[in-house]
Motif scaffolding. Structure first.
Motif, PDB file in Angstrom:
ATOM      1  N   UNK A 103      63.905  46.404  39.480  1.00 34.49           N
ATOM      2  CA  UNK A 103      62.616  47.082  39.544  1.00 34.49           C
ATOM      3  C   UNK A 103      62.626  48.321  38.643  1.00 34.49           C
ATOM      4  N   UNK A 104      61.562  48.492  37.881  1.00 33.61           N
ATOM      5  CA  UNK A 104      61.450  49.698  37.054  1.00 33.61           C
ATOM      6  C   UNK A 104      59.995  49.927  36.678  1.00 33.61           C
ATOM      7  N   UNK A 105      59.695  51.159  36.271  1.00 34.65           N
ATOM      8  CA  UNK A 105      58.347  51.498  35.819  1.00 34.65           C
ATOM      9  C   UNK A 105      58.109  50.915  34.434  1.00 34.65           C
ATOM     10  N   UNK A 106      56.834  50.789  34.067  1.00 30.99           N
ATOM     11  CA  UNK A 106      56.509  50.315  32.724  1.00 30.99           C
ATOM     12  C   UNK A 106      55.177  50.926  32.286  1.00 30.99           C
ATOM     13  N   UNK A 107      55.211  51.642  31.121  1.00 36.30           N
ATOM     14  CA  UNK A 107      56.284  51.485  30.163  1.00 36.30           C
ATOM     15  C   UNK A 107      57.395  52.493  30.394  1.00 36.30           C
ATOM     16  N   UNK A 108      58.649  52.000  30.231  1.00 39.00           N
ATOM     17  CA  UNK A 108      59.800  52.872  30.331  1.00 39.00           C
ATOM     18  C   UNK A 108      60.802  52.415  29.277  1.00 39.00           C
ATOM     19  N   UNK A 109      62.073  52.716  29.465  1.00 38.65           N
ATOM     20  CA  UNK A 109      63.087  52.384  28.461  1.00 38.65           C
ATOM     21  C   UNK A 109      63.061  50.891  28.178  1.00 38.65           C
ATOM     22  N   UNK A 110      62.876  50.539  26.898  1.00 38.23           N
ATOM     23  CA  UNK A 110      62.645  49.138  26.565  1.00 38.23           C
ATOM     24  C   UNK A 110      63.869  48.254  26.773  1.00 38.23           C
ATOM     25  N   UNK A 304      49.340  58.497  23.632  1.00 37.71           N
ATOM     26  CA  UNK A 304      48.839  57.223  24.165  1.00 37.71           C
ATOM     27  C   UNK A 304      47.642  56.721  23.368  1.00 37.71           C
ATOM     28  N   UNK A 305      47.909  56.075  22.236  1.00 40.77           N
ATOM     29  CA  UNK A 305      46.857  55.671  21.309  1.00 40.77           C
ATOM     30  C   UNK A 305      46.406  54.231  21.502  1.00 40.77           C
ATOM     31  N   UNK A 306      46.970  53.545  22.497  1.00 43.37           N
ATOM     32  CA  UNK A 306      46.507  52.206  22.816  1.00 43.37           C
ATOM     33  C   UNK A 306      46.580  51.247  21.639  1.00 43.37           C
ATOM     34  N   UNK A 307      45.464  50.549  21.396  1.00 48.48           N
ATOM     35  CA  UNK A 307      45.420  49.529  20.348  1.00 48.48           C
ATOM     36  C   UNK A 307      45.644  50.093  18.945  1.00 48.48           C
ATOM     37  N   UNK A 308      45.506  51.384  18.789  1.00 49.64           N
ATOM     38  CA  UNK A 308      45.667  51.990  17.458  1.00 49.64           C
ATOM     39  C   UNK A 308      47.100  52.413  17.168  1.00 49.64           C
ATOM     40  N   UNK A 309      48.011  52.151  18.113  1.00 50.10           N
ATOM     41  CA  UNK A 309      49.388  52.663  17.996  1.00 50.10           C
ATOM     42  C   UNK A 309      50.099  52.178  16.736  1.00 50.10           C
ATOM     43  N   UNK A 326      54.795  51.799  20.270  1.00 45.29           N
ATOM     44  CA  UNK A 326      55.198  50.895  21.350  1.00 45.29           C
ATOM     45  C   UNK A 326      54.031  49.974  21.678  1.00 45.29           C
ATOM     46  N   UNK A 327      54.006  48.821  21.032  1.00 43.08           N
ATOM     47  CA  UNK A 327      52.996  47.823  21.304  1.00 43.08           C
ATOM     48  C   UNK A 327      51.599  48.397  21.242  1.00 43.08           C
ATOM     49  N   UNK A 328      50.863  48.173  22.325  1.00 44.62           N
ATOM     50  CA  UNK A 328      49.491  48.697  22.409  1.00 44.62           C
ATOM     51  C   UNK A 328      49.412  49.831  23.426  1.00 44.62           C
ATOM     52  N   UNK A 329      50.542  50.515  23.633  1.00 46.41           N
ATOM     53  CA  UNK A 329      50.582  51.604  24.606  1.00 46.41           C
ATOM     54  C   UNK A 329      50.478  52.982  23.959  1.00 46.41           C
ATOM     55  N   UNK A 330      51.309  53.235  22.970  1.00 43.90           N
ATOM     56  CA  UNK A 330      51.294  54.566  22.385  1.00 43.90           C
ATOM     57  C   UNK A 330      52.360  54.730  21.324  1.00 43.90           C
TER      58      UNK A 330
END
Length: 359
Positions: A103-110, A304-309, A326-330
């Motif tokens: 169990x872990x939070x997301x997004x966290x260490x990839x 946290x730029x979302x889709x613009x990351x 990081x993907x679509x997160x930031x």
């Protein structure tokens, strides 16, 4: 291919490090900008003269130095090839069946989902709060019959958010004793939370056999290229880690450098004050330009730029500064030297860039 390789490996992504490019400013990997201290460099050079000999597989001298530093017994300390190796070994010692859960939070260490899948266990990801921090209540509620291991990254990578002692203790009190909780404190040295609520995992974990703390020499101690981290926990857990430890994986140079760095820790940790000042300066400038920047207790800031990351990352690279989308997160941006940070801020706060990504 004729060799019988695990078919599920096709679905496991390889770890993706921060980009490097000759001539570009690299603010993508949370590295320490200054090199090793002269005393540490000397220890590395002396150890290199014995490179024809195997290192101490038990890292006895280093474990003793870490134990003395934290005021614990050597039996409470394990070392690994960076704390990420210890993460994978922790999955190995806790998970034995595909139904076992990490169990872990997301997004966290990839690395968390990767080491979980490599360990043939099931990843359970709990979304962050609206403030980009661990949702500790939701994580506690997600603990179930098959939960074996919980990773709590504090400060969290890549968002930089952190919890104080009180919140962590409240969370730990809610977790069953048979579930191992790992407080991953890779960025511990950059935290500046109030002294009365300072979350020293080693102190919090005293008297809690199901709590283990991870620290690293890669960040504040400036040894990212040598790969050495350590765990502090209950002797039973440490003994299990030693059983799955890859022999000689903490090399001779890494052990010597880590010992010398602990001896010079006051000088090294003084450096973190400069990093924190730059981190806070960057945060203030970015917020003034209109960016959302959550409070960071690490050596980086999170946008946290979302889709613009990804697009932001490419635009920054074109301006000569490598950051970490990081993907679509930031996007995560390391606090480097002042002139490096100035170059990034000149890009990010340019009115045209602000309009492009925030308008």
């Amino acid at each position: 291919m004729n060799a019988r390789i695990r078919p599920d490996l096709e679905s496991i992504p390889a770890y993706s490090p921060g980009r490097s490019h000759p001539g570009a400013v690299k603010l993508a990997s949370n590295e320490s900008t200054p090199g090793p201290l002269p005393t540490v460099a000397k220890a590395i050079a002396e150890a290199a003269e014995l490179a024809n000999r195997y290192p101490d597989n038990m890292a006895s001298e280093l474990r003793a130095a870490v134990a003395e530093f934290h005021g614990v017994d050597v039996a409470n300390v394990a070392v690994g090839c960076g704390s990420v190796a210890l993460c994978q070994e922790l999955v190995q010692i806790t998970c034995a069946a595909p139904t076992d859960e990490v169990l872990f939070a997301w997004r966290s260490f990839e690395a968390y989902p990767i080491v979980t899948q490599v360990g043939n266990a099931r990843a359970v990801q709990v979304p962050l709060t609206d403030g980009y921090a661990h949702d500790l209540d939701a994580m506690a509620a997600a603990v179930a019959e098959h939960t074996k291991l919980i990773f709590v990254c504090n400060p969290n990578n890549p968002t930089g958010t952190a919890y104080g002692r009180g919140e962590l203790v409240r969370f730990l009190d809610s977790v069953p004793d048979h579930v191992l909780v790992v407080l991953d404190e890779a960025y511990y040295e950059y935290m500046r939370l109030p002294a009365e609520d300072h979350p020293d995992g080693v102190q919090i974990g005293r008297g809690r056999p199901n709590v283990l703390v991870l620290r690293t020499f890669s960040k504040a101690y400036g040894l990212a290229g040598l790969r050495v981290g350590y765990a502090v926990g209950d002797p039973e857990v440490i003994t299990a880690l030693l059983k799955v430890h890859i022999p000689f994986s903490v090399n001779r140079l890494a052990q010597a450098a880590a010992i010398a760095s602990l001896e010079a820790r006051h000088e090294l940790l003084d450096r973190t004050g400069h990093v924190v000042a730059e981190r806070d300066r960057m945060s203030a400038a970015l917020r003034a330009a209109g960016y959302t920047v959550p409070p960071s207790e690490a050596n980086f800031v999170w946008l946290p730029l979302g889709e613009r990351s990804a697009e932001f990352g490419e635009a920054s690279a074109a301006a000569g500064v490598l950051v970490r989308p990081y993907g679509t997160d930031g996007v995560r941006v390391t606090a480097g030297d002042p002139h490096e940070n100035d170059l990034f801020l000149a890009f990010a706060t340019d009115p045209a860039v602000v309009e492009r990504f925030l308008g």
